[in-house]
Design a protein around this motif. Sequence first.
Motif, PDB file in Angstrom:
ATOM      1  N   ALA A 239       0.830  -1.204   0.000  1.00 11.56           N
ATOM      2  CA  ALA A 239       0.000   0.000   0.000  1.00 11.56           C
ATOM      3  C   ALA A 239       0.864   1.254   0.000  1.00 11.56           C
ATOM      4  O   ALA A 239       0.601   2.205  -0.741  1.00 11.56           O
ATOM      5  N   VAL A 240       1.903   1.267   0.848  1.00 13.54           N
ATOM      6  CA  VAL A 240       2.789   2.433   0.929  1.00 13.54           C
ATOM      7  C   VAL A 240       3.539   2.620  -0.377  1.00 13.54           C
ATOM      8  O   VAL A 240       3.659   3.743  -0.899  1.00 13.54           O
ATOM      9  N   THR A 241       4.049   1.529  -0.933  1.00 12.16           N
ATOM     10  CA  THR A 241       4.808   1.602  -2.187  1.00 12.16           C
ATOM     11  C   THR A 241       3.949   2.152  -3.317  1.00 12.16           C
ATOM     12  O   THR A 241       4.369   3.038  -4.071  1.00 12.16           O
ATOM     13  N   LYS A 242       2.730   1.636  -3.420  1.00  6.99           N
ATOM     14  CA  LYS A 242       1.822   2.078  -4.482  1.00  6.99           C
ATOM     15  C   LYS A 242       1.463   3.549  -4.323  1.00  6.99           C
ATOM     16  O   LYS A 242       1.434   4.315  -5.294  1.00  6.99           O
ATOM     17  N   SER A 243       1.176   3.957  -3.094  1.00 10.68           N
ATOM     18  CA  SER A 243       0.827   5.351  -2.824  1.00 10.68           C
ATOM     19  C   SER A 243       1.980   6.285  -3.148  1.00 10.68           C
ATOM     20  O   SER A 243       1.790   7.350  -3.752  1.00 10.68           O
ATOM     21  N   THR A 244       3.183   5.898  -2.758  1.00  8.55           N
ATOM     22  CA  THR A 244       4.361   6.730  -2.997  1.00  8.55           C
ATOM     23  C   THR A 244       4.652   6.882  -4.483  1.00  8.55           C
ATOM     24  O   THR A 244       4.953   7.981  -4.967  1.00  8.55           O
ATOM     25  N   ASN A 245       4.540   5.792  -5.216  1.00 12.37           N
ATOM     26  CA  ASN A 245       4.866   5.821  -6.634  1.00 12.37           C
ATOM     27  C   ASN A 245       3.842   6.580  -7.472  1.00 12.37           C
ATOM     28  O   ASN A 245       4.145   6.997  -8.591  1.00 12.37           O
ATOM     29  N   SER A 246       2.632   6.739  -6.954  1.00  8.80           N
ATOM     30  CA  SER A 246       1.578   7.380  -7.751  1.00  8.80           C
ATOM     31  C   SER A 246       1.375   8.861  -7.434  1.00  8.80           C
ATOM     32  O   SER A 246       0.551   9.520  -8.072  1.00  8.80           O
ATOM     33  N   ILE A 247       2.120   9.387  -6.463  1.00 10.49           N
ATOM     34  CA  ILE A 247       1.832  10.755  -6.018  1.00 10.49           C
ATOM     35  C   ILE A 247       2.161  11.798  -7.082  1.00 10.49           C
ATOM     36  O   ILE A 247       1.524  12.850  -7.149  1.00 10.49           O
ATOM     37  N   ILE A 248       3.110  11.512  -7.959  1.00 13.43           N
ATOM     38  CA  ILE A 248       3.479  12.495  -8.985  1.00 13.43           C
ATOM     39  C   ILE A 248       2.297  12.777  -9.905  1.00 13.43           C
ATOM     40  O   ILE A 248       1.918  13.931 -10.127  1.00 13.43           O
ATOM     41  N   TRP A 249       1.689  11.706 -10.440  1.00 19.03           N
ATOM     42  CA  TRP A 249       0.577  11.945 -11.367  1.00 19.03           C
ATOM     43  C   TRP A 249      -0.650  12.480 -10.648  1.00 19.03           C
ATOM     44  O   TRP A 249      -1.436  13.258 -11.218  1.00 19.03           O
ATOM     45  N   ARG A 250      -0.816  12.120  -9.364  1.00 16.82           N
ATOM     46  CA  ARG A 250      -1.974  12.625  -8.620  1.00 16.82           C
ATOM     47  C   ARG A 250      -1.901  14.142  -8.459  1.00 16.82           C
ATOM     48  O   ARG A 250      -2.883  14.854  -8.665  1.00 16.82           O
ATOM     49  N   ILE A 251      -0.738  14.645  -8.094  1.00 21.99           N
ATOM     50  CA  ILE A 251      -0.580  16.085  -7.945  1.00 21.99           C
ATOM     51  C   ILE A 251      -0.640  16.784  -9.307  1.00 21.99           C
ATOM     52  O   ILE A 251      -1.267  17.837  -9.458  1.00 21.99           O
ATOM     53  N   ALA A 252      -0.003  16.181 -10.312  1.00 21.74           N
ATOM     54  CA  ALA A 252       0.012  16.781 -11.643  1.00 21.74           C
ATOM     55  C   ALA A 252      -1.394  16.927 -12.209  1.00 21.74           C
ATOM     56  O   ALA A 252      -1.750  17.962 -12.778  1.00 21.74           O
ATOM     57  N   VAL A 253      -2.220  15.896 -12.038  1.00 24.42           N
ATOM     58  CA  VAL A 253      -3.569  15.922 -12.610  1.00 24.42           C
ATOM     59  C   VAL A 253      -4.500  16.797 -11.792  1.00 24.42           C
ATOM     60  O   VAL A 253      -5.120  17.739 -12.305  1.00 24.42           O
ATOM     61  N   PHE A 254      -4.611  16.511 -10.490  1.00 23.22           N
ATOM     62  CA  PHE A 254      -5.654  17.138  -9.686  1.00 23.22           C
ATOM     63  C   PHE A 254      -5.358  18.590  -9.332  1.00 23.22           C
ATOM     64  O   PHE A 254      -6.269  19.420  -9.266  1.00 23.22           O
ATOM     65  N   TYR A 255      -4.099  18.925  -9.107  1.00 27.18           N
ATOM     66  CA  TYR A 255      -3.772  20.301  -8.768  1.00 27.18           C
ATOM     67  C   TYR A 255      -3.413  21.113 -10.015  1.00 27.18           C
ATOM     68  O   TYR A 255      -4.109  22.063 -10.382  1.00 27.18           O
ATOM     69  N   LEU A 256      -2.315  20.727 -10.660  1.00 29.39           N
ATOM     70  CA  LEU A 256      -1.863  21.508 -11.815  1.00 29.39           C
ATOM     71  C   LEU A 256      -2.881  21.460 -12.948  1.00 29.39           C
ATOM     72  O   LEU A 256      -3.155  22.475 -13.598  1.00 29.39           O
ATOM     73  N   GLY A 257      -3.459  20.285 -13.192  1.00 30.78           N
ATOM     74  CA  GLY A 257      -4.411  20.141 -14.286  1.00 30.78           C
ATOM     75  C   GLY A 257      -5.642  20.994 -14.096  1.00 30.78           C
ATOM     76  O   GLY A 257      -6.070  21.720 -15.010  1.00 30.78           O
ATOM     77  N   SER A 258      -6.232  20.939 -12.892  1.00 31.64           N
ATOM     78  CA  SER A 258      -7.470  21.692 -12.670  1.00 31.64           C
ATOM     79  C   SER A 258      -7.223  23.199 -12.615  1.00 31.64           C
ATOM     80  O   SER A 258      -8.026  23.989 -13.126  1.00 31.64           O
TER      81      SER A 258
END
Length: 500
Positions: free
Chosen positions: A249-268
């Motif tokens: 769970a930690v590994t998956k969360s850590t590896n996905s944070i780049i696209w999460r911030i890029a899409v939800f913050y920068l994208g919107s």
Amino acid sequence: MTSQPTPTKAAQAPGGPGEPGGGLQAGLKNRHLSMIAIGGVIGAGLFVGSSTGIATAGPGILLSYALVGTLVVLVMRMLGEMSAANPTSGSFSAHADRALGRWAGFSIGWLYWFFWVVVLAVEATAGAKILEGWMPGVPQWGWALIVMVVLTATNLVSVGSYGEFEFWFAGIKVVAIGAFILVGALAIFGVLPGVDAPKAGLGNLTDHGGFLPHGPGTILTGVLLVVFSFMGSEIATLAAGESEDPQRAVTKSTNSIIWRIAVFYLGSILVVVALLPWNDPSIKDKGSYVAALDSLGIAHAGQIMNVIVLTSVLSCLNSGLYTASRMAFSLGQRGDAPKAFARTTRRGVPMTAIVVSVVFGFVAVFFNYKFPDSVFLFLVNSSGAVALFVWLAICFSQLRMRKIIQREAPEKLVVRMWLYPYLTWATAAMIVFVLGYMLTDTEHDGRETVLLSLLVAAIVLVIAFVRQKAGAGARPSARPLAGGARDEERDDRTQAEVGA
């Protein structure tokens, strides 16, 4: 030093599983953790606070979000490295305890708890205002009480009920932002059927005074305005300790944070500043997202956004209560809080930790209604810089924990911080710089926030050192990362080293 859970079980307190005091239990499913990780970076501050940043920095606010997003990615990478090797409900507080000393775990744990109980009051009030607007027959304080009681009840039932509520709350936020980005992008390129958006276009990024209409200095001012909307990214590492497979769970969360911030913050935010000129009065009057939807002629845009904001508020409340209680539980386990905080029900719920956290939240709500401009303002400002203190503690903890993990259990370094230790030091320097720059900010209360937060931090540090000198709170038995008979002696030696 804290007790170390195995990678596949939730953190355990003395007692057997299923018995009172049996510790936290693995009640979160993989889908819960995935959505908690995705939704954790989407706070209500993104929806309601971005308009001030846009008005201050213009389209250049994108650089502010990119800078803070990069900072968060780096800090979460460090936290992911430590948490994948040692998943625990105390997360960064437990890591600081072991890497830097008991004073660090005690201080950062209590400061983080303080931050979230204040957030409970802020979010409960924000949600109550929306609900009162829909149903004015119930007073605002009544709605705040109802919201707090309902979410307290869900957290008291089981960790699974928290996970289920958060799964749907986060899901609504993700779908809403995804739909907003898609609809906005189609409108920007003029291909959204039935919609005429004459103000929309990528030209809004450079027209109306340029990309940085108020100069490059506003990028840093924007950083101060948006940095606190990122708090919550670390929740997934706390929750992982109660999942079926914490390390995964930690590994998956850590590896996905780049696209999460890029899409939800920068994208919107990119969609917002491309749909409307940054200086359009409606952005400040209605809020950035509502103004953007209104510009497309979408009916009831304000009410649609109120539903989304309310969902974000409830999500933040739900996660805030969970996070505060688990931090209190971890502090109780380590002898840095009353032992009752570490007791759990048969369902693995730390009832005392939850009740105490929500009681302080209720007290803060009371202060918000009775003394909004004095006591409550002090609470908000004095907890405002805690996010940066937490990130700084994570940086210094990772510098020490990497060596401990390499010595005791190198096979557990499944997540590694990039360019260690240079990028860690650079990140810490950037956080210190942001704190220093805040001291120069009098327009947005940055100086007051830092000074009051430092005052509270100093008080907590004094208490930590006094307790440590007095030998208060005997520690429960601990075992090192690798486990095994010989490692007990080595672990004691490690604790002596980091405490020196």
